[in-house]
Enzyme design. Sequence first.
Site, short mmCIF file in Angstrom:
data_model
loop_
_atom_site.label_atom_id
_atom_site.label_comp_id
_atom_site.label_asym_id
_atom_site.label_seq_id
_atom_site.Cartn_x
_atom_site.Cartn_y
_atom_site.Cartn_z
CG ASP A 18 -13.82 19.27 5.50
OD1 ASP A 18 -13.12 19.67 4.86
OD2 ASP A 18 -13.86 19.61 6.87
CG ASP A 20 -7.60 20.38 7.11
OD1 ASP A 20 -6.86 20.17 7.83
OD2 ASP A 20 -8.03 20.78 5.96
MG MG Z 1 -13.13 20.87 8.13
#
Ligand code: MG
Length: 222
Positions: A18, A20
Amino acid sequence: MTTMLPPSPLPPKALLLDLDGVLLDTRPVIERAWQQVLNEHGLDVPFEEYERHLGRPFADIMELLGFTESEQFHRTYDEASIAASHLAREFDGTVEVLHAFVAAGWRLGIVTSKPLDRASSLLARLGCPFSTVRTPNSGGRGKPAPDTVLLALTDLGVDPADAVYVGDMTVDQEAARRAGVPYLHAGWGYGCPGAPSPVVAESPKNLLSLLAPGPFLEGSLL
Ligand SMILES: [Mg+2]
């Protein structure tokens, strides 16, 4: 005379990540962009409320918050995010760790709900050889649906069982589970792991010792 068979190659492995809260600390960007949406459109939704749904595509978050027509909000949010992108910081050790995975033969992929243009410009800063970047822009439903995880694996030519998805929100965990990919929780991110309790990495460097302990660690800075 005996014929030596060539060693059977090991199946390729994939580290899916992922963006962020895993590679980059973008919370200050997200907070500022959301504040701009509130200011420009006169909404009254505190950041804490928005933040609970991080990890999902923006339009899906808006729907969860009760806004069905959110295109204008999205435009504002995008513009404000780009203007504040200098506030994003990589988490300590991220780049070195990713290079070590590549050196150990792993393929790197990104699975994020961020639009591709914004994700690409942030990822370019890291200078790591990502073999695929999958967002809902390039097809499939966003997380927690498994689509973007599965599409990334298709890009990389790797089986779900030979991959790991590293995320920081329960939607990441759910997407991995629905894709049949082992999940590892980034303990330095923004969310708590869900059930069943996954393995938690305490730091980016901890990913290496959990997933790819090897001789390349000896004598290295890691
Ligand atoms: Mg995230």
